[in-house]
Design a protein around this motif. Structure first.
Motif, PDB file in Angstrom:
ATOM      1  N   LYS A  20      19.747  10.382  25.126  1.00  9.14           N
ATOM      2  CA  LYS A  20      20.690   9.552  25.875  1.00  9.14           C
ATOM      3  C   LYS A  20      22.018   9.455  25.125  1.00  9.14           C
ATOM      4  O   LYS A  20      23.087   9.629  25.707  1.00  9.14           O
ATOM      5  CB  LYS A  20      20.092   8.164  26.099  1.00  9.14           C
ATOM      6  CG  LYS A  20      21.017   7.159  26.746  1.00  9.14           C
ATOM      7  CD  LYS A  20      21.300   7.466  28.188  1.00  9.14           C
ATOM      8  CE  LYS A  20      20.110   7.109  29.045  1.00  9.14           C
ATOM      9  NZ  LYS A  20      20.336   7.388  30.454  1.00  9.14           N
ATOM     10  N   SER A  23      23.865  12.819  25.243  1.00 12.98           N
ATOM     11  CA  SER A  23      24.435  13.143  26.556  1.00 12.98           C
ATOM     12  C   SER A  23      25.645  12.267  26.873  1.00 12.98           C
ATOM     13  O   SER A  23      26.628  12.749  27.440  1.00 12.98           O
ATOM     14  CB  SER A  23      23.379  13.028  27.655  1.00 12.98           C
ATOM     15  OG  SER A  23      23.070  11.681  27.937  1.00 12.98           O
ATOM     16  N   LYS A  24      25.585  11.008  26.512  1.00 14.55           N
ATOM     17  CA  LYS A  24      26.697  10.093  26.800  1.00 14.55           C
ATOM     18  C   LYS A  24      27.876  10.298  25.858  1.00 14.55           C
ATOM     19  O   LYS A  24      29.010  10.019  26.228  1.00 14.55           O
ATOM     20  CB  LYS A  24      26.226   8.634  26.729  1.00 14.55           C
ATOM     21  CG  LYS A  24      25.215   8.255  27.778  1.00 14.55           C
ATOM     22  CD  LYS A  24      25.827   8.301  29.150  1.00 14.55           C
ATOM     23  CE  LYS A  24      24.845   7.862  30.210  1.00 14.55           C
ATOM     24  NZ  LYS A  24      25.420   7.928  31.550  1.00 14.55           N
ATOM     25  N   SER A  25      27.613  10.771  24.646  1.00 10.76           N
ATOM     26  CA  SER A  25      28.661  10.897  23.629  1.00 10.76           C
ATOM     27  C   SER A  25      29.270  12.291  23.549  1.00 10.76           C
ATOM     28  O   SER A  25      30.270  12.483  22.854  1.00 10.76           O
ATOM     29  CB  SER A  25      28.095  10.533  22.252  1.00 10.76           C
ATOM     30  OG  SER A  25      27.617   9.218  22.260  1.00 10.76           O
ATOM     31  N   LEU A  39      29.915   2.709  27.912  1.00  8.15           N
ATOM     32  CA  LEU A  39      29.493   3.728  26.955  1.00  8.15           C
ATOM     33  C   LEU A  39      29.075   3.079  25.647  1.00  8.15           C
ATOM     34  O   LEU A  39      28.000   3.386  25.100  1.00  8.15           O
ATOM     35  CB  LEU A  39      30.629   4.728  26.719  1.00  8.15           C
ATOM     36  CG  LEU A  39      30.416   5.762  25.615  1.00  8.15           C
ATOM     37  CD1 LEU A  39      29.204   6.627  25.901  1.00  8.15           C
ATOM     38  CD2 LEU A  39      31.674   6.605  25.442  1.00  8.15           C
TER      39      LEU A  39
END
Length: 119
Positions: A20, A23-25, A39
């Motif tokens: 997670k 993917s977000k960073s 975020l």
């Protein structure tokens, strides 16, 4: 009824939260973290879960795959800071961990999964 969690459960939790965070960073800059509170919250929450899960894994297992107790302590301490002293955690620290340190952790977790023969 409470079901006792196993080492495998904690490792799966960690792997999911690492994925997670990654993917977000991905391709994010510090300013993206500053500008996007969601975020920041997602990454901080994932780091809290990782720290809690690490604290549930026996120390001897962690040290068997990376013999540096201060490394594992720092992960637990990050969780404690995020929960108990959230006002003292800088966005720069969260960004640094999410973009520079998370893959290192993933490599150690992968070693534990392989070494402990966890599917």
């Amino acid at each position: 009824m409470y079901k006792k969690r196993e080492l495998e459960n904690y490792l799966v939790d960690i792997k999911e939260k690492i994925a997670k965070i990654k993917s977000k960073s991905k391709d994010k800059k510090l300013q993206d973290f500053i500008d996007d509170e969601d975020l920041e919250i997602i990454v901080e929450h994932s780091l809290m879960i990782i720290g809690e899960a690490i604290s549930k894994i026996p120390q001897e297992v962690l040290l068997k795959y990376y013999d540096n107790s201060s490394y594992w302590r720092q992960i637990k301490d990050m969780r404690n800071l995020l929960i108990h002293q959230y006002w003292g955690v800088s966005i720069e620290m969260v960004f640094y961990v999410a973009t520079k340190k998370i893959e290192e952790l993933e490599s150690y977790i992968d070693k534990i999964i392989i070494g402990e023969n966890i599917q």
